[in-house]
Scaffold this motif. Structure first.
Motif, short mmCIF file in Angstrom:
data_model
loop_
_atom_site.label_atom_id
_atom_site.label_comp_id
_atom_site.label_asym_id
_atom_site.label_seq_id
_atom_site.Cartn_x
_atom_site.Cartn_y
_atom_site.Cartn_z
N ILE A 15 -6.75 -1.79 -98.46
CA ILE A 15 -8.02 -2.20 -97.87
C ILE A 15 -9.15 -1.55 -98.68
O ILE A 15 -9.07 -0.35 -99.01
CB ILE A 15 -8.11 -1.77 -96.39
N LEU A 16 -10.19 -2.33 -98.97
CA LEU A 16 -11.33 -1.80 -99.71
C LEU A 16 -12.20 -0.99 -98.76
O LEU A 16 -12.65 -1.48 -97.73
CB LEU A 16 -12.15 -2.93 -100.33
N MET A 17 -12.42 0.28 -99.12
CA MET A 17 -13.21 1.18 -98.30
C MET A 17 -14.35 1.78 -99.13
O MET A 17 -14.24 1.87 -100.35
CB MET A 17 -12.34 2.32 -97.75
N MET A 18 -15.41 2.18 -98.43
CA MET A 18 -16.54 2.83 -99.08
C MET A 18 -16.66 4.26 -98.56
O MET A 18 -16.68 4.48 -97.35
CB MET A 18 -17.84 2.09 -98.79
N HIS A 19 -16.72 5.19 -99.50
CA HIS A 19 -16.97 6.58 -99.15
C HIS A 19 -18.48 6.78 -99.16
O HIS A 19 -19.10 6.74 -100.21
CB HIS A 19 -16.30 7.53 -100.14
N ARG A 20 -19.06 6.95 -97.99
CA ARG A 20 -20.52 7.05 -97.85
C ARG A 20 -20.96 8.43 -98.33
O ARG A 20 -21.04 9.37 -97.54
CB ARG A 20 -20.93 6.80 -96.40
N ASN A 21 -21.24 8.55 -99.62
CA ASN A 21 -21.53 9.85 -100.21
C ASN A 21 -22.78 9.84 -101.09
O ASN A 21 -22.96 10.73 -101.91
CB ASN A 21 -20.32 10.33 -101.02
N ARG A 22 -23.66 8.85 -100.91
CA ARG A 22 -24.79 8.72 -101.82
C ARG A 22 -26.16 9.06 -101.23
O ARG A 22 -27.01 9.58 -101.93
CB ARG A 22 -24.88 7.28 -102.36
#
Length: 159
Positions: A15-22
């Protein structure tokens, strides 16, 4: 109320996930999420999820499948949110490494729950992976899940 979409793109067993780190000040900072965002005036949920997935990943989603609806009343004491949750298995394009919100990564389903997820995400992602159609409500206080409710809906199989 903020109305949004949330999408989990699937490829084989990942599954494509985004690490909210920006973005500093992001209420999701440090968490892993699916792709999505706020609906714009005049958009349908499907139009929104297609646009958001493209903006965040560079991938053009084809035939998103509605899998659930989630609400977060006064999320963390601030705002009400409603999200249409989609699955996506058909898409074209080239995946970006990251977006303005964070880094993108294909995560094996078996490793999904090892990520830093919201407590409620751990609950509804199980329903998502089971293929159930759900309507859920998650109540948070001070960043902690304090209650949740769900109704499952039977959906006729595709022919």
């Amino acid at each position: 109320m903020n109305i949004s979409t949330l999408c989990y793109l699937r490829q084989s067993t990942s599954i494509l996930m985004m690490h909210r780190n920006r973005r500093q000040g992001d209420q999701h900072l440090g968490k892993w999420n699916g792709l999505g965002g706020k609906m714009e005036p005049g958009e349908s949920p499907e139009e929104c999820v297609i646009r958001e997935v493209f903006e965040e990943s560079g991938l053009r989603l084809i035939e998103p499948e509605l899998r659930g609806i989630l609400s977060w009343p006064k999320f963390d004491g601030v705002e009400d949110w409603l999200a249409f949750v989609f699955a996506g298995e058909k898409f074209t394009g080239t995946l970006k490494d990251s977006s303005a919100e964070g880094d993108l990564r294909w995560v094996r389903e078996a490793d999904l729950f090892d990520l830093e997820l919201w407590e409620g995400d751990r609950i509804f992602l199980k329903w998502f992976l089971e293929g159930r159609f759900f309507s859920g409500k998650f109540i948070y206080e001070d960043g902690k899940l304090v209650d949740h409710q769900v109704v499952f809906h039977d959906v006729a199989p595709r022919e």
